[in-house]
Design a protein around this motif. Structure first.
Motif, short mmCIF file in Angstrom:
data_model
loop_
_atom_site.label_atom_id
_atom_site.label_comp_id
_atom_site.label_asym_id
_atom_site.label_seq_id
_atom_site.Cartn_x
_atom_site.Cartn_y
_atom_site.Cartn_z
N GLN A 288 4.22 -20.63 -28.84
CA GLN A 288 3.53 -20.05 -29.99
C GLN A 288 2.22 -19.47 -29.48
O GLN A 288 1.58 -20.05 -28.59
N ALA A 289 1.83 -18.34 -30.02
CA ALA A 289 0.61 -17.68 -29.54
C ALA A 289 -0.21 -17.14 -30.69
O ALA A 289 0.33 -16.77 -31.74
N GLU A 290 -1.52 -17.13 -30.47
CA GLU A 290 -2.44 -16.54 -31.43
C GLU A 290 -2.95 -15.25 -30.79
O GLU A 290 -3.65 -15.29 -29.78
N ILE A 291 -2.54 -14.15 -31.35
CA ILE A 291 -2.83 -12.85 -30.70
C ILE A 291 -3.87 -12.11 -31.53
O ILE A 291 -3.70 -11.94 -32.75
N PRO A 292 -4.95 -11.67 -30.89
CA PRO A 292 -5.97 -10.90 -31.64
C PRO A 292 -5.36 -9.64 -32.25
O PRO A 292 -4.51 -8.98 -31.62
N ARG A 293 -5.78 -9.30 -33.44
CA ARG A 293 -5.25 -8.12 -34.11
C ARG A 293 -5.47 -6.84 -33.32
O ARG A 293 -4.69 -5.90 -33.42
N GLU A 294 -6.56 -6.84 -32.52
CA GLU A 294 -6.87 -5.63 -31.76
C GLU A 294 -5.77 -5.28 -30.75
O GLU A 294 -5.71 -4.16 -30.26
N GLU A 295 -4.95 -6.25 -30.42
CA GLU A 295 -3.87 -5.98 -29.46
C GLU A 295 -2.81 -5.05 -30.06
O GLU A 295 -2.01 -4.47 -29.34
N PHE A 296 -2.78 -4.96 -31.39
CA PHE A 296 -1.79 -4.12 -32.06
C PHE A 296 -2.39 -2.73 -32.32
O PHE A 296 -3.60 -2.62 -32.55
N SER A 297 -1.55 -1.72 -32.32
CA SER A 297 -2.05 -0.38 -32.63
C SER A 297 -2.36 -0.30 -34.12
O SER A 297 -1.85 -1.09 -34.92
N ASP A 298 -3.18 0.68 -34.50
CA ASP A 298 -3.54 0.84 -35.91
C ASP A 298 -2.30 1.03 -36.78
O ASP A 298 -2.19 0.46 -37.86
N ALA A 299 -1.37 1.84 -36.28
CA ALA A 299 -0.16 2.10 -37.07
C ALA A 299 0.66 0.83 -37.23
O ALA A 299 1.26 0.59 -38.29
N ASP A 300 0.69 -0.01 -36.20
CA ASP A 300 1.49 -1.23 -36.26
C ASP A 300 0.84 -2.31 -37.12
O ASP A 300 1.55 -3.10 -37.76
N ILE A 301 -0.48 -2.35 -37.16
CA ILE A 301 -1.16 -3.38 -37.97
C ILE A 301 -0.74 -3.26 -39.43
O ILE A 301 -0.51 -4.25 -40.12
N GLU A 302 -0.57 -2.02 -39.88
CA GLU A 302 -0.16 -1.81 -41.29
C GLU A 302 1.22 -2.40 -41.57
O GLU A 302 1.53 -2.77 -42.69
N LYS A 303 2.05 -2.46 -40.53
CA LYS A 303 3.43 -2.95 -40.74
C LYS A 303 3.52 -4.47 -40.69
O LYS A 303 4.54 -5.04 -41.04
N LEU A 304 2.45 -5.13 -40.21
CA LEU A 304 2.54 -6.57 -39.98
C LEU A 304 2.60 -7.39 -41.27
O LEU A 304 1.84 -7.14 -42.20
N SER A 305 3.51 -8.32 -41.29
CA SER A 305 3.58 -9.29 -42.38
C SER A 305 4.32 -10.50 -41.83
O SER A 305 4.87 -10.45 -40.72
N GLU A 306 4.33 -11.59 -42.60
CA GLU A 306 5.05 -12.77 -42.13
C GLU A 306 6.52 -12.41 -41.91
O GLU A 306 7.13 -11.78 -42.77
N GLY A 307 7.05 -12.79 -40.78
CA GLY A 307 8.45 -12.48 -40.48
C GLY A 307 8.63 -11.20 -39.67
O GLY A 307 9.73 -10.93 -39.19
N SER A 308 7.57 -10.41 -39.53
CA SER A 308 7.69 -9.18 -38.72
C SER A 308 8.11 -9.55 -37.30
O SER A 308 7.72 -10.60 -36.77
N VAL A 309 8.86 -8.65 -36.70
CA VAL A 309 9.31 -8.86 -35.32
C VAL A 309 8.59 -7.85 -34.43
O VAL A 309 8.46 -6.68 -34.79
N PHE A 310 8.10 -8.32 -33.28
CA PHE A 310 7.45 -7.38 -32.36
C PHE A 310 7.86 -7.68 -30.92
O PHE A 310 8.40 -8.74 -30.62
#
Lengths: 205, 231
Positions: free
Chosen positions: A132-154
């Motif tokens: 399990q990991a805690e990943i800073p939001r900055e690691e995600f691109s701006d476009a991808d942050i909008e898609k994030l929700s519980e259950g999202s796969v990356f």
């Protein structure tokens, strides 16, 4: 030597055209080979277009719009759109990034600053989350942050990126996966399988 | 893989019937396949009824002709190309006839020295059976030194697909130019579906979703085996 793989042979190998020196393998990666096919195709199209223009000069002499049908005195002429050409863009080398480690992540929860996720280590060919990991939001691109929700796969890869100039840097890259929607027949099939499994597990009752 | 490749790339190639004119960056953005920013930054090579080709830097190169569609990515995670195709032909254009697919993996890696690369070449294609000419092939120094130029191996006995093959090719790399020690490998993992399933894209999309990761893992193993010869 046999003619190597070409698109016209309808193979699914990536290189389009191997008329270049065979050892010049880098051509694959720079679209140099495909560009020769592209050039042939575009040249052929341009020739065809030019001939058509010549033959139907009346139709295209004035007010020509791409892709418009013209009714002339003699015939109906369909003008194909003019190709937009920028071949240099296809031949430019691109950065490459080979992963040293890759995970599939499943978002468990989101905070204002971090994404908590279960990770499956794909490098060791694991099939279940082992970390399990805690990943800073900055690691995600701006476009991808909008898609994030519980259950999202990356997917998360770390490794070395090499720029065309030779610069090598260690990078981490995450992309949020955008998977096709489930269709009704697939859901029905899953329900049927679940029903069979349920029946099997409860057969003793 | 035991040697970090200097260049690597993954390409998914579909063979079927396509309408190249519709596959444009803004069409992809409108349907959520890429972001608006990506569409904005797309470098267009050709847009034409017979062929469309463009590059979105850092994401993928896209090229479609009437019978062939290829999407290529040079940066990991490579799964993006499988997801774009799956969404494109799973959700948006499911009735597109697609009969064949290749999941291709290509790498350039450094064998360390010309002598080592030559040793591997001679292991894979010994000059001895070529007799007197084989001796001449192996003679010369530096750029005058000959040897194996291209070798392909094909696996046909596969039980994980209706039809297809795995084709591996090995060649000297010219991408790793100055050192004359580079090796290029490409693995073509090819799938075909029966004619009745080739009337639309569903069968191929299902294979792509199920097989993409395993295909790359297998391709890496094939490459890694050759890398193991660099002792």
């Amino acid at each position: 030597m046999n003619k190597p793989l070409r698109n016209l042979d309808l193979t699914t190998s990536a290189p389009l055209d191997r008329d270049v020196v065979l050892s010049d393998a880098s051509a694959n990666l720079e679209f140099r080979e495909s560009s020769s096919v592209l050039k042939d195709l575009v040249t052929a199209q341009m020739d065809r277009f030019a001939k058509q223009r010549k033959a139907e000069r009346i139709a295209i002499s004035t007010n020509v719009t791409q892709g418009v049908r013209f009714d002339t005195l003699s015939s109906t002429v369909e003008i194909p759109p003019t190709p937009v050409l920028g071949m240099a863009t296809l031949t430019r080398p691109q950065a490459t990034f080979s992963p040293l480690q890759e995970w599939e992540g499943y978002v468990v929860s989101l905070t204002d600053t971090h994404v908590l996720a279960n990770l499956v280590d794909l490098t060791s060919e694991a099939t279940r989350p082992g970390q399990q990991a805690e990943i800073p939001r900055e690691e995600f691109s701006d476009a991808d942050i909008e898609k994030l929700s519980e259950g999202s796969v990356f997917r998360w890869a770390i490794g070395y990126q090499r720029l065309p100039g030779g610069t090598k840097t260690r990078v981490s890259q995450i992309i949020v996966r955008d998977l096709p929607k489930w269709i009704a027949s697939e859901l029905d099939e899953a329900k049927q399988r679940a029903a069979v499994l349920f029946k099997f597990l409860n057969r003793g009752e | 893989m035991r040697i970090e490749p200097e260049v690597s790339q993954v390409a998914v190639v579909l063979l079927g019937h396509f309408n190249p004119a519709i596959f444009q960056p803004w069409w992809m953005a409108r349907h959520g396949l890429i972001s608006d920013a990506a569409a904005e930054s797309a470098q267009i090579g050709v847009v034409h009824p017979d062929i469309t080709a463009f590059v979105i830097e850092g994401q993928f190169s896209f090229e479609v002709q009437r019978e062939r569609l290829a999407i290529t990515r040079t940066v990991s995670p490579y799964i993006l190309v499988a997801d774009v195709i799956s969404k494109m032909f799973g959700d948006l254009l499911p009735h597109t006839p697609v009969a064949r697919m290749g999941i291709n993996f290509m790498v350039h890696f450094d064998a360390g020295s010309l002598a080592k690369r030559d040793e591997i070449g001679q292991m894979l294609a010994p000059p001895a059976p070529w007799g007197e000419w084989g001796k001449l092939v192996s003679s010369g120094e530096g750029k005058m030194h000959g040897g194996m130029q291209s070798l392909s191996m094909i696996q046909r006995n596969l039980d994980d697909r209706p039809a297809g093959h795995i084709l591996a090719k090995i060649e000297p790399s010219s991408r790793i130019k100055g050192r004359m020690s580079g090796i290029y490998m490409e693995i073509n993992d090819h799938y075909e579906v029966p004619e009745e399933q080739a009337q639309d894209a569903r069968a191929i999309v299902t294979i792509l979703q199920e097989r993409f990761d395993r295909s790359l893992a297998n391709s890496r193993k094939i490459v890694d085996q050759i890398m193991s010869l660099v002792k």
